[in-house]
Design a protein around this motif. Structure first.
Motif, PDB file in Angstrom:
ATOM      1  N   ARG A 192       0.815  -1.216   0.000  1.00  0.00           N
ATOM      2  CA  ARG A 192       0.000   0.000   0.000  1.00  0.00           C
ATOM      3  C   ARG A 192       0.851   1.270   0.000  1.00  0.00           C
ATOM      4  O   ARG A 192       0.643   2.176  -0.804  1.00  0.00           O
ATOM      5  CB  ARG A 192      -0.910  -0.052   1.244  1.00  0.00           C
ATOM      6  N   PRO A 237      -6.514  -3.999  -3.578  1.00  0.00           N
ATOM      7  CA  PRO A 237      -6.757  -2.884  -2.669  1.00  0.00           C
ATOM      8  C   PRO A 237      -8.115  -3.053  -1.987  1.00  0.00           C
ATOM      9  O   PRO A 237      -9.039  -3.627  -2.579  1.00  0.00           O
ATOM     10  CB  PRO A 237      -6.801  -1.656  -3.603  1.00  0.00           C
ATOM     11  N   ASP A 291      -8.131   1.836   0.364  1.00  0.00           N
ATOM     12  CA  ASP A 291      -7.032   2.017  -0.597  1.00  0.00           C
ATOM     13  C   ASP A 291      -7.549   2.656  -1.888  1.00  0.00           C
ATOM     14  O   ASP A 291      -6.913   3.540  -2.455  1.00  0.00           O
ATOM     15  CB  ASP A 291      -6.377   0.671  -0.954  1.00  0.00           C
ATOM     16  N   ASP A 306      -7.939   6.290  -1.609  1.00  0.00           N
ATOM     17  CA  ASP A 306      -6.662   7.006  -1.699  1.00  0.00           C
ATOM     18  C   ASP A 306      -6.155   7.051  -3.148  1.00  0.00           C
ATOM     19  O   ASP A 306      -5.606   8.053  -3.591  1.00  0.00           O
ATOM     20  CB  ASP A 306      -5.621   6.337  -0.784  1.00  0.00           C
TER      21      ASP A 306
END
Ligand code: LMR
Length: 394
Positions: A156, A186, A190, A193
């Motif tokens: 990540r 993900p 995630d 982001d």
């Protein structure tokens, strides 16, 4: 000219297919190419496909051309399968393509035509044919870290740090679900982001969605794609029907271009049709028609969803079983990631030498980067694989 051609590097997945076929050992196990196999090792035609084919044979009255971008009925059925009701239809341009690979190729042709200087970012690792097509088209490519070889999960921090370098106008190739080749994906936080970084940079996401329904379920596997499509002004989606409808050889896929408004949708629609004309004219229709019939008929759709769910659950059960066998044989939890991964593949994180040893000593075939196709296993072969994995020192 034909006498001076240079030999081309063989695709490593297809090369492995050939090696497996040529191996005379009758205990050989194929965990290579990404094709679903049932417990007896067959890749069946799905029940709903058979039923739709019968109905089509009885009712089809012409094989004349469809439209250049393919059948609008296919566009709308696939758009709602992928996007749910989330994106207004007057923002979606669509073209049927020969398989998901055709959709990727057309998307990259569009990028090359419209933004020849753009960089396309790919996960490290990614499906080898992404890299091969990008190279063939002469498109600039950069990779972002993706897989943590220690945990066998998502890297990540590395991924987000690399994606923070994406520039305005760059294209970021993402696997919508069931990452190929790693199986690590993900989570929703995630994805938030990732979307924020792309939005900030002004980059274009290109989502490869080849395994919808093979991970956590049809809706769940589309969640990241829907989120990105809802958040960013423009998104390209290359989707395949090869795996979730089991119609590999029919070459059925779609490229969707999500645009900010109707005017740009019309431009994108014209461009997708133009690109189809340049590359193969009209896209194949047979598979697309079957998919449309299934998605728009309540009974066929219910049966297709039920069979797809059986397929998905069988792969999850094999993951659990393999992780369990390895846990009891290795006396540790270091293979727990196999049960955490989703989709058809898991990357074991083995060395090329260990992968060679699996093939040479145990007749077990997996791609050189240690990607294994979970669907190539069955209850009998799971313990054999577990034993072999430990035997070669993975
Ligand atoms: C795979 O990754 O094995 C599949 O997508 C099949 C292919 O064409 O490589």
């Amino acid at each position: 000219m034909l006498t001076t051609l240079k030999p081309q590097a063989e695709d490593k997945i297809l090369k492995l297919m050939g090696m497996y076929r040529a191996d005379p050992r009758d205990n050989k196990i194929d965990l290579g190419v990404g094709v679903y196999k049932d417990a007896s090792g067959n890749t069946p035609v799905m029940r709903a496909i058979k039923a739709a084919e019968k109905r089509l044979w009885e009712t089809e009255t012409t094989k004349t051309y469809t439209s250049l971008a393919g059948d609008p009925g296919f566009h709308s059925a696939m758009s709602s399968l992928i996007l749910g009701g989330d994106v207004p239809t007057d923002r979606i341009a669509a073209a049927a393509t020969p398989g998901g690979t055709g959709a990727i190729r057309q998307a990259l042709e569009l990028v090359k035509m419209e933004a020849p200087g753009a960089t396309v970012w790919v996960s490290d690792p990614t499906w080898p044919n992404h890299l091969s097509i990008l190279k063939h088209l002469g498109i600039k490519t950069r990779s972002y870290r993706y897989f943590d070889n220690e945990t066998r999960g998502l890297d990540r921090e590395g991924m987000l740090a690399d994606l923070a370098e994406v520039q305005k106008g760059d294209v970021v190739l993402l696997h919508g679900c069931c990452h190929n080749p790693t199986g690590a994906n993900p989570n929703m936080s995630d994805w938030q982001d990732i979307a924020a970084l792309l939005e900030k940079a002004g980059a274009l996401p290109l989502i490869d969605l080849a395994y919808q329904g093979f991970g956590d379920g049809l809706e769940e596997d589309a969640a990241a794609t829907r989120f990105i499509a809802g958040r960013l002004p423009e998104t390209l989606i290359a989707a395949s029907c090869s795996k979730n409808f089991g119609i590999y050889r029919e070459r059925t896929g779609i490229l969707l271009g999500l645009t900010p408004d109707t005017k740009s949708r019309d431009l994108a629609q014209g461009t997708l049709a133009y690109l189809n004309r340049q590359n193969y004219s009209f896209p194949p229709d047979h598979g697309a028609r079957l998919v449309t019939m299934i998605l728009t008929d309540e009974g066929l759709r219910a049966d297709w969803m039920a069979e797809l769910e059986e397929v998905r659950r069988s792969m999850l059960a094999l993951r659990e079983k393999l992780a369990g066998e390895l846990r009891s044989r290795a006396g540790s939890d270091r293979f727990a990631f196999i049960a955490e991964h989703r989709g058809m593949f898991s990357r074991l994180g083995a060395t090329p030498e260990q992968v060679d040893a699996l093939r040479e000593k145990h007749a077990i075939y997996m791609v050189g980067d240690s990607r294994l196709n979970i669907a190539g296993l069955n209850d009998r072969t799971v313990p054999i694989l577990a034993e072999a994995i430990l035997d070669v020192g993975i």
